[in-house]
Scaffold this motif. Structure first.
Motif, PDB file in Angstrom:
ATOM      1  N   GLU A  22      -2.044  11.992  -8.189  1.00  0.00           N
ATOM      2  CA  GLU A  22      -3.075  11.289  -7.431  1.00  0.00           C
ATOM      3  C   GLU A  22      -4.386  12.043  -7.597  1.00  0.00           C
ATOM      4  OE1 GLU A  22      -1.778  10.830  -3.363  1.00  0.00           O
ATOM      5  OE2 GLU A  22      -0.189   9.434  -3.916  1.00  0.00           O
ATOM      6  N   ASP A  78       3.262   0.357 -13.283  1.00  0.00           N
ATOM      7  CA  ASP A  78       3.392   0.470 -11.834  1.00  0.00           C
ATOM      8  C   ASP A  78       3.781  -0.891 -11.272  1.00  0.00           C
ATOM      9  OD1 ASP A  78       2.734   0.540  -8.976  1.00  0.00           O
ATOM     10  OD2 ASP A  78       1.837   2.484  -9.435  1.00  0.00           O
ATOM     11  N   LYS A  80       4.386  -1.764  -8.201  1.00  0.00           N
ATOM     12  CA  LYS A  80       3.681  -2.099  -6.958  1.00  0.00           C
ATOM     13  C   LYS A  80       2.375  -2.849  -7.243  1.00  0.00           C
ATOM     14  CE  LYS A  80       1.713   0.166  -2.877  1.00  0.00           C
ATOM     15  NZ  LYS A  80       1.503   1.476  -2.228  1.00  0.00           N
ATOM     16  N   TYR A  81       1.661  -2.425  -8.283  1.00  0.00           N
ATOM     17  CA  TYR A  81       0.363  -3.038  -8.602  1.00  0.00           C
ATOM     18  C   TYR A  81       0.437  -3.975  -9.809  1.00  0.00           C
ATOM     19  CZ  TYR A  81      -1.286   0.357  -5.272  1.00  0.00           C
ATOM     20  OH  TYR A  81      -1.479   1.087  -4.120  1.00  0.00           O
ATOM     21  N   SER A 102      -4.490  -0.092  -8.389  1.00  0.00           N
ATOM     22  CA  SER A 102      -3.965   0.994  -7.557  1.00  0.00           C
ATOM     23  C   SER A 102      -5.052   1.586  -6.663  1.00  0.00           C
ATOM     24  CB  SER A 102      -3.401   2.101  -8.460  1.00  0.00           C
ATOM     25  OG  SER A 102      -3.119   3.245  -7.711  1.00  0.00           O
ATOM     26  N   THR A 105      -1.812   5.910  -6.369  1.00  0.00           N
ATOM     27  CA  THR A 105      -1.106   6.507  -7.493  1.00  0.00           C
ATOM     28  C   THR A 105      -1.880   6.358  -8.804  1.00  0.00           C
ATOM     29  OG1 THR A 105       1.001   5.995  -6.438  1.00  0.00           O
ATOM     30  CG2 THR A 105       1.056   6.479  -8.791  1.00  0.00           C
TER      31      THR A 105
END
Length: 126
Positions: A22, A78, A80-81, A102, A105
């Motif tokens: 990050e 990723d 999630k995104y 994002s 992350t």
């Protein structure tokens, strides 16, 4: 989750089965490029820390050259995104292109990707 912040702003978090990069000052949604430069000594410390936490996150971590897309750390997806990112080792550090949407992350390793990353870190240090 354990966390370490490097002087250049790179934040590394790790837990069982994950190592996550990050940015110390966060990430704006559409911000993509992150360059983290190190001195020679800082790079050695960074590489040593990566090896140490990889062995905490997974058992039997064996640095090896990537021979497939699944083990090559260059590209990261990723879920999630629903976006891709990438990671490369530069002359003075690492360059991360984070998943577009994002907000946290920049990059997340799985075991095969960390093994190839450690392999290339070792190659750079020699």
């Amino acid at each position: 989750m354990k966390t370490k912040i490097f002087d250049n702003g790179l934040v590394i978090k790790h837990r069982k089965s994950a190592i996550i990069f990050e940015n110390a000052s966060g990430k704006k949604e559409k911000e993509e490029r992150f360059l983290y430069e190190f001195t020679d000594e800082e790079f050695k410390d960074f590489a040593g820390y990566i090896e140490e936490i990889a062995n905490e996150a997974w058992s039997n971590v064996v640095p090896k050259e990537a021979h497939s897309e699944a083990s090559d750390y260059d590209e990261y997806y990723d879920r999630k995104y629903d976006a891709n990112g990438s990671l490369s080792i530069s002359n003075k550090g690492i360059l991360i292109i984070a998943p577009y949407w994002s907000v946290d992350t920049l990059y997340q390793f799985n075991k095969p990707k960390i093994q190839s990353f450690i392999y290339d870190l070792r190659k750079k240090l020699n």
